[in-house]
Design an enzyme around this catalytic site. Structure first.
Site, PDB file in Angstrom:
ATOM      1  CE1 TYR A  54     -30.743 -16.430 -27.208  1.00  0.00           C
ATOM      2  CE2 TYR A  54     -30.526 -18.748 -27.772  1.00  0.00           C
ATOM      3  CZ  TYR A  54     -31.133 -17.739 -27.046  1.00  0.00           C
ATOM      4  OH  TYR A  54     -32.132 -18.040 -26.157  1.00  0.00           O
TER       5      TYR A  54
ATOM      6  CD  GLU B  94     -29.219 -16.123 -33.686  1.00  0.00           C
ATOM      7  OE1 GLU B  94     -29.571 -15.861 -32.544  1.00  0.00           O
ATOM      8  OE2 GLU B  94     -28.132 -15.748 -34.156  1.00  0.00           O
TER       9      GLU B  94
ATOM     10  CG  ASP C 115     -10.021 -40.717 -21.013  1.00  0.00           C
ATOM     11  OD1 ASP C 115     -10.728 -39.693 -21.009  1.00  0.00           O
ATOM     12  OD2 ASP C 115     -10.355 -41.787 -21.549  1.00  0.00           O
TER      13      ASP C 115
ATOM     14  CE  LYS D  53     -38.702 -18.766 -30.436  1.00  0.00           C
ATOM     15  NZ  LYS D  53     -38.781 -19.673 -29.322  1.00  0.00           N
TER      16      LYS D  53
ATOM     17  CB  CYS E 155     -54.529 -63.535 -38.160  1.00  0.00           C
ATOM     18  SG  CYS E 155     -54.228 -62.499 -39.585  1.00  0.00           S
TER      19      CYS E 155
ATOM     20  CD  GLU F 227     -33.248 -21.721 -25.950  1.00  0.00           C
ATOM     21  OE1 GLU F 227     -32.977 -20.511 -25.755  1.00  0.00           O
ATOM     22  OE2 GLU F 227     -34.402 -22.160 -25.983  1.00  0.00           O
TER      23      GLU F 227
ATOM     24  CE  LYS G  74     -42.525 -20.935 -32.277  1.00  0.00           C
ATOM     25  NZ  LYS G  74     -43.407 -20.527 -31.258  1.00  0.00           N
TER      26      LYS G  74
ATOM     27  CB  SER H 217     -40.727 -13.140 -24.959  1.00  0.00           C
ATOM     28  OG  SER H 217     -41.577 -12.038 -25.012  1.00  0.00           O
ATOM     29  CG  LEU H 218     -37.441 -13.500 -29.805  1.00  0.00           C
ATOM     30  CD1 LEU H 218     -36.807 -14.678 -30.518  1.00  0.00           C
ATOM     31  CD2 LEU H 218     -36.868 -12.190 -30.336  1.00  0.00           C
TER      32      LEU H 218
ATOM     33  CG  ASP I 257     -38.498 -26.657 -28.815  1.00  0.00           C
ATOM     34  OD1 ASP I 257     -38.813 -25.853 -27.920  1.00  0.00           O
ATOM     35  OD2 ASP I 257     -39.273 -27.509 -29.271  1.00  0.00           O
TER      36      ASP I 257
ATOM     37  CB  CYS J 142     -52.076 -64.931 -43.481  1.00  0.00           C
ATOM     38  SG  CYS J 142     -52.633 -63.284 -43.033  1.00  0.00           S
TER      39      CYS J 142
ATOM     40  CG  ASP K 110     -12.170 -40.100 -26.790  1.00  0.00           C
ATOM     41  OD1 ASP K 110     -11.949 -39.008 -27.388  1.00  0.00           O
ATOM     42  OD2 ASP K 110     -13.239 -40.722 -26.864  1.00  0.00           O
TER      43      ASP K 110
ATOM     44  NE  ARG L 231     -37.519 -14.989 -21.506  1.00  0.00           N
ATOM     45  CZ  ARG L 231     -38.817 -15.083 -21.719  1.00  0.00           C
ATOM     46  NH1 ARG L 231     -39.419 -16.239 -21.560  1.00  0.00           N
ATOM     47  NH2 ARG L 231     -39.507 -14.046 -22.105  1.00  0.00           N
TER      48      ARG L 231
HETATM   49  S1  IVH Z   1     -32.873 -13.948 -28.961  1.00  0.00           S
HETATM   50  C1  IVH Z   1     -33.728  -9.940 -27.747  1.00  0.00           C
HETATM   51  N1  IVH Z   1     -32.235 -16.062 -30.353  1.00  0.00           N
HETATM   52  O1  IVH Z   1     -36.803 -17.705 -27.726  1.00  0.00           O
HETATM   53  C2  IVH Z   1     -33.862 -11.283 -28.279  1.00  0.00           C
HETATM   54  N2  IVH Z   1     -33.869 -16.308 -28.650  1.00  0.00           N
HETATM   55  O2  IVH Z   1     -39.207 -15.893 -27.361  1.00  0.00           O
HETATM   56  C3  IVH Z   1     -34.007 -12.295 -27.208  1.00  0.00           C
HETATM   57  N3  IVH Z   1     -34.728 -18.595 -28.400  1.00  0.00           N
HETATM   58  O3  IVH Z   1     -36.734 -17.286 -24.339  1.00  0.00           O
HETATM   59  C4  IVH Z   1     -33.968 -13.699 -27.644  1.00  0.00           C
HETATM   60  N4  IVH Z   1     -33.484 -19.500 -29.964  1.00  0.00           N
HETATM   61  O4  IVH Z   1     -35.224 -19.059 -25.218  1.00  0.00           O
HETATM   62  C5  IVH Z   1     -33.011 -15.578 -29.363  1.00  0.00           C
HETATM   63  N5  IVH Z   1     -31.548 -17.878 -31.647  1.00  0.00           N
HETATM   64  C6  IVH Z   1     -32.296 -17.386 -30.650  1.00  0.00           C
HETATM   65  C7  IVH Z   1     -33.189 -18.184 -29.926  1.00  0.00           C
HETATM   66  C8  IVH Z   1     -33.976 -17.615 -28.926  1.00  0.00           C
HETATM   67  C9  IVH Z   1     -34.407 -19.732 -29.054  1.00  0.00           C
HETATM   68  C10 IVH Z   1     -35.749 -18.511 -27.341  1.00  0.00           C
HETATM   69  C11 IVH Z   1     -35.234 -17.961 -26.061  1.00  0.00           C
HETATM   70  C12 IVH Z   1     -36.269 -16.962 -25.591  1.00  0.00           C
HETATM   71  C13 IVH Z   1     -37.367 -17.116 -26.594  1.00  0.00           C
HETATM   72  C14 IVH Z   1     -37.907 -15.764 -26.959  1.00  0.00           C
END
Ligand code: IVH
Length: 676
Positions: A230, A118, A41, A120, A413, A178, A319, A86-87, A122, A437, A37, A141
């Site tokens: 991603y 991969e 620096d 998902k 107590c 993300e 999920k 979205s997914l 959060d 006790c 480090d 988004r």
């Molecule tokens: S791909 C075309 N990959 O999930 C595919 N999304 O419901 C578009 N998310 O708003 C998304 N991890 O924030 C993708 N490995 C991942 C993800 C991911 C989290 C979220 C993303 C998006 C939501 C879709």
């Protein structure tokens, strides 16, 4: 002062910035820092100095420009070049099988497909645009078509490069990913908020959202946000990679951080296997995920599959069971521990969370109960992550019944009726009943019999309850006064079990001094301190006779612990119990001196993580301590080695980040053998 040659200065700036960016990339993206480090620096300070003296030479992509610009009044709107979709979600194996079947039907293919899998994440979806390699725009988004311009904030996130790497950067690339807060960063933020009496963040996602959507980028700059990328949205001036895996490779090559958990698998069997593997690892990951994402790897097939409304047909999110759920508090009860500490526990309407049904959640102590202001009848958020004990996150105030009374600290107590005391400055309130006790007595006996203490097999909590309730046992010494007849007088205790328990109690007489000292349950003395005490004093009577000053000479023992040990052995009842135990035939094997102070592991600090093959972590810790080394719970710059087993998580990542040497069990055995 002679004016330096401007061209020379410019060249120096280019060189310094390139060096710093390269170190940033190694540190934040690859987690493989190359230099200490201090060296980093030094470079940064040289750059700052030149830019300070020659403000005209500051460029927006300089690594000094991540500190955060002036606050905004509001975020500008950004129209996404390509909609951020979205997914669809899958919640069961059947949902995943149906997803795979739909794809096969649509493509009219029979053979198993390759999928990219991969986590998902959060966090918050972001889109970043680089024009000729320079970060020009970062956006949230939003509604998928339009988001907020958070460029200034994203510029403060170290894993978002200000400039792409390599000499083959595309003319334009728009990348999705993300932004999230690692769990450690979230905890750090909440600890700071608590110290400042500020409102706490409910979870890392909310904290990340709050940090990214700050109008003042200087605030964002103080938050330890990270990013994973991603997906490529738009690519101009270069060919779109043929598979998802190759897209990730390109991103990595450009210096954009991708997740090491990403993996290609075959067919639906591969998907489900990935889901289970990542699920098992979930609680050890340094960041939160709420499922996994499966994507058809081949781009041409993705294009053939296309989209339905707002989601692609080629991808799905599988999920994990939710880690947070709502339920209602039926009552708040107080549990009394071994040292008399009172712990409030919320009894809940049973709720399925984190994969199990939860009906109790700890509230830790009175301060925590007051801070969260949990009351009977409240609707609360319950969290259970991994194997961590369930806890109350917060109360939904809108749903609080009228006139619900505040939970107070009991004066007496709830088990023995003795006064409850709370020392000045102490968080914990305690029952003052000591061994009078019942709860304290039972808990002390449980501790005494436990595996890492006297290791009395078969003497579990239920039997201890029975023995105490029947008046057969009051102190640990009474255990050695039991006979088979007395034991078999307990309800549902067969002759054979009584005989076995009697034998294992007898067998436990032969122990070691550290185990015995640990078993005594001296306040503030855990396993490690018990070992240090035993090594220092060698004999029980020497410790019993020691003054506070003498105890203070033991490595790692400070004034509070020394005082507590001294007070323990000075107490009349404790003296009697220890004497009785010795009279009843307890004997201590002499433990070895730390092996070789010099050449051994003396002065070396280890952290152990993951599952070791054929050795428990406790056993490994014992070995290290016997060789003079120390075992610590968290990885820091002071850690000499990280011993890792399988399924290691955040500690491994931290060690890699800090350049701490990592040992496998084999490597450890080698080191150990050569050290002793
Ligand atoms: S791909 C075309 N990959 O999930 C595919 N999304 O419901 C578009 N998310 O708003 C998304 N991890 O924030 C993708 N490995 C991942 C993800 C991911 C989290 C979220 C993303 C998006 C939501 C879709």
């Amino acid at each position: 002062m002679t004016t330096p040659n401007l061209d020379f200065l410019k060249a120096q700036l280019v060189e310094l910035r390139a060096q710093i960016e390269a170190h940033n990339y190694r540190y934040y993206v690859l987690a493989e820092p190359q230099v200490p480090d201090a060296e980093y620096d030094r470079l940064m300070n040289s750059l700052k100095k030149i830019e300070h003296d020659y403000p005209d030479l500051v460029s927006p992509d300089s690594p000094t420009q991540r500190v955060g610009a002036a606050p905004l009044k509001e975020f500008a709107e950004v129209e996404h070049r390509l909609a951020m979709l979205s997914l669809d979600n899958a919640f069961s194996d059947e949902d995943v099988e149906a997803f795979d079947r739909r794809i096969h039907d649509r493509l009219e293919m029979d053979e198993p497909l390759t999928y990219a899998c991969e986590p998902k994440f959060d966090g918050l979806a972001i889109s970043v645009t680089y024009v000729n390699g320079v970060l020009t725009c970062g956006a949230t988004r939003g509604d998928g078509l339009r988001g907020e311009d958070v460029t200034l904030n994203l510029r403060t996130v170290k894993s978002v490069p200000l400039r792409l790497l390599g000499d083959q950067v595309p003319e334009l690339i728009e990348v999705r990913g993300e932004v999230y807060l690692p769990i450690a960063g979230f905890e750090q933020m909440n600890a700071a908020a608590l110290a400042q009496n500020e409102k706490l963040f409910v979870n890392p996602r909310n904290a990340a959202a709050g940090s990214l959507r700050q109008l003042d980028p200087r605030v964002t700059a103080t938050r330890p946000l990270e990013a994973y990328f991603y997906q490529i949205g738009v690519l101009e001036g270069a060919a779109m990679p043929a598979t998802h895996a190759k897209s990730l490779e390109l991103l990595r090559k450009l210096g954009l951080r991708t997740c090491p958990e990403s993996q290609c698998v075959q067919g639906v069997g591969g998907l489900l296997q990935y889901y289970r593997q990542l699920g098992a690892k979930r609680s050890q990951l340094p960041y939160q995920i709420d499922g996994v994402v499966y994507k058809v790897n081949d781009r041409a097939l993705q294009d053939r599959l296309g989209f339905v409304s707002r989601a692609p047909r080629f991808a799905i999110a599988h999920k994990f069971p939710a880690e947070e759920e709502l339920t209602v508090v039926n009552s708040v009860e107080w549990q009394v521990g071994r040292t008399g500490a009172l712990t409030p526990v919320a009894r809940l309407k049973p709720v399925f969370v984190g994969g199990v049904t939860v009906s109790n959640a700890t509230l830790h102590n009175f301060d925590e109960l007051s801070r969260k202001d949990v009351r009977v009848g409240d609707t609360v958020i319950i969290r259970r992550a991994g194997d961590v004990i369930p806890e109350v996150v917060s109360v939904i105030l809108d749903r609080r019944p009228l006139n619900s009374p505040v939970e107070g600290l009991p004066r007496q107590c709830p088990v023995c009726g003795s006064a409850v005391v709370r020392e000045e400055g102490e968080v914990v309130a305690r029952c003052s009943g000591g061994l009078h006790c019942l709860a304290q007595r039972k808990e002390s006996l449980r501790h005494f019999a436990s595996r890492r203490a006297m290791d009395i097999e078969g003497l579990g909590p239920k039997i201890i309850d029975q023995l105490v309730d029947a008046g057969l046992v009051r102190t640990a010494a009474d255990l050695y006064r039991l006979d088979v007849e007395k034991i078999s007088s307990l309800e549902r205790m067969g002759e054979k079990s009584a005989e076995n328990l009697f034998q294992s109690i007898s067998k436990s007489r032969e122990t070691t001094l550290p185990k015995f000292l640990h078993a005594l349950g001296i306040p503030n003395v855990g396993e490690a301190t018990a070992l240090s005490l035993a090594m220092h004093f060698r004999q029980l009577h020497a410790l019993q006779a020691a003054s506070v000053e003498e105890i203070l000479k033991v490595p790692d023992v400070g004034p509070v612990i020394a005082q507590s040990i001294h007070a323990f052995f000075a107490d009349h009842e404790n003296k009697q119990i220890v004497q009785a135990l010795c009279d009843l035939g307890l004997s201590f094997a002499v433990i070895d001196e730390p092996i070789a102070q010099e050449g051994g592991l003396a002065g070396k600090t280890f952290v152990i993580t993951g599952t070791l093959e054929g050795m428990s972590r406790d056993e490994a810790a014992d070995l290290i301590r016997k060789a003079g080394g120390k075992v610590s719970g968290s990885v820091s710059k002071k850690t000499d080695y990280l011993l890792v087993g399988s399924d290691a998580g955040s500690k491994l990542a931290q060690a890699e980040k800090l350049g701490v040497p990592v040992l496998s069990l084999d490597g450890f055995r080698g080191l150990f053998d050569s050290a002793v």
